[in-house]
Scaffold this motif. Structure first.
Motif, mmCIF file in Angstrom:
data_model
loop_
_atom_site.group_PDB
_atom_site.id
_atom_site.type_symbol
_atom_site.label_atom_id
_atom_site.label_comp_id
_atom_site.label_asym_id
_atom_site.label_seq_id
_atom_site.Cartn_x
_atom_site.Cartn_y
_atom_site.Cartn_z
ATOM 1 N N GLN A 51 -105.969 23.089 6.436
ATOM 2 C CA GLN A 51 -106.844 21.840 6.447
ATOM 3 C C GLN A 51 -107.120 21.613 5.007
ATOM 4 O O GLN A 51 -107.460 20.449 4.507
ATOM 5 C CB GLN A 51 -107.959 21.863 7.073
ATOM 6 N N VAL A 82 -108.857 19.323 10.439
ATOM 7 C CA VAL A 82 -108.010 18.190 9.641
ATOM 8 C C VAL A 82 -109.030 17.740 8.570
ATOM 9 O O VAL A 82 -110.067 17.552 8.925
ATOM 10 C CB VAL A 82 -107.663 17.187 10.514
ATOM 11 N N ARG A 84 -108.805 14.324 5.849
ATOM 12 C CA ARG A 84 -108.230 13.152 5.639
ATOM 13 C C ARG A 84 -108.739 12.584 4.499
ATOM 14 O O ARG A 84 -110.049 12.790 4.171
ATOM 15 C CB ARG A 84 -108.512 12.123 6.832
ATOM 16 N N ALA A 98 -103.401 13.139 5.256
ATOM 17 C CA ALA A 98 -104.054 14.137 6.010
ATOM 18 C C ALA A 98 -103.431 15.493 5.773
ATOM 19 O O ALA A 98 -102.192 15.445 5.367
ATOM 20 C CB ALA A 98 -103.996 13.639 7.578
ATOM 21 N N ASN A 102 -102.461 19.805 13.702
ATOM 22 C CA ASN A 102 -102.302 18.534 14.524
ATOM 23 C C ASN A 102 -102.259 18.647 15.998
ATOM 24 O O ASN A 102 -101.644 18.006 16.767
ATOM 25 C CB ASN A 102 -101.146 17.789 14.001
ATOM 26 N N ILE A 107 -104.167 14.002 13.513
ATOM 27 C CA ILE A 107 -103.585 13.667 12.334
ATOM 28 C C ILE A 107 -102.650 12.288 12.810
ATOM 29 O O ILE A 107 -102.631 11.360 12.073
ATOM 30 C CB ILE A 107 -102.647 14.574 11.730
ATOM 31 N N ARG A 117 -99.482 20.441 9.314
ATOM 32 C CA ARG A 117 -99.268 19.824 8.043
ATOM 33 C C ARG A 117 -99.966 20.605 6.926
ATOM 34 O O ARG A 117 -101.085 20.443 6.801
ATOM 35 C CB ARG A 117 -99.859 18.303 8.257
ATOM 36 N N ASN A 123 -100.219 8.940 5.943
ATOM 37 C CA ASN A 123 -100.141 8.508 7.447
ATOM 38 C C ASN A 123 -99.767 6.949 7.205
ATOM 39 O O ASN A 123 -99.986 6.417 6.776
ATOM 40 C CB ASN A 123 -101.421 8.492 8.133
#
Length: 218
Positions: A51, A82, A84, A98, A102, A107, A117, A123
């Motif tokens: 993350q 996650v 973002r 992000a 997932n 995400i 990721r 995104n």
């Protein structure tokens, strides 16, 4: 976990991390910390779920900047799995990036989307403003973002609730898609949501509209 950029020994008095900080983020059980200074995003701590967007899952023991060339980070949102970012390019265009795990589709994407990721990627959702993370309290199983028209959009599964924590049942839509939160009572006007939060790993979502409070989920 070195989430404050120091050795793991307890800190018993206030510690100055940085100055002129414009935004901070952390989350439940995340064991990491994030902040923005002068348009640069810094993070530190546990990275088990990728993350922190470093390309691997090794922890970061000192606050480390993310290199985005000429772009600036203007907002950060973090859950346990996650992270973002809202990023502004040199032409003032905004994008959503992000990194992380997932598994619960927070995400975005479908069940076939890669689970990890490991680096920050963009995104495709574009209806964002500099304030799209304001007054939102997402958790690991449900994520949220506010559109330019103040509509709360969510994605994720909603833990053990068939998506009910997002106001949807198991048969209505792709949890990986970023979609407006819904209520089965169509009389609820969701165009003026002031605050959105989730409870119990996302099995219940709560919104405030004016002085009215609504919830959906298990």
């Amino acid at each position: 976990a070195s989430e404050l950029g120091t050795a793991t020994a307890p800190i018993t008095s206030p510690l100055l991390i940085d100055t002129s900080v414009t935004a901070i983020a952390s989350s439940e059980m995340s064991r990491n910390f994030h902040y923005i200074k002068d348009g640069i995003y810094y993070r530190c701590g546990e990275n088990t779920f990728y993350q922190l967007g470093t390309g691997d899952n090794n922890p970061i023991t000192t606050f480390t900047a993310l290199n985005l060339a000429s772009s600036q980070v203007i907002a950060v949102q973090a859950t346990r799995w996650v992270t973002r970012l809202i990023v502004q390019s040199s032409t003032s265009a905004l994008s959503l990036m992000a990194a992380g795990w997932n598994t619960q589709l927070t995400i975005g994407g479908s069940e076939n989307t890669g689970i990890i990721r490991s680096s920050f990627t963009t995104n495709p959702y574009t209806d964002i403003t500099a304030n799209s993370f304001d007054k939102l309290s997402p958790v690991s199983y449900v994520n949220a973002i506010k559109s330019s028209t103040n509509i709360i959009n969510t994605n994720g599964k909603g833990y053990n609730s068939n998506g009910a924590g997002l106001g949807r049942n198991a048969f209505s839509g792709n949890y990986g898609s970023i979609l407006p939160i819904e209520f089965f009572d169509d009389s609820v006007d969701l165009s003026h949501v002031e605050w959105f939060g989730t409870i119990g790993n996302g099995s219940v979502s709560v919104v405030s509209i004016g002085e009215d409070l609504y919830w959906t989920g298990n």
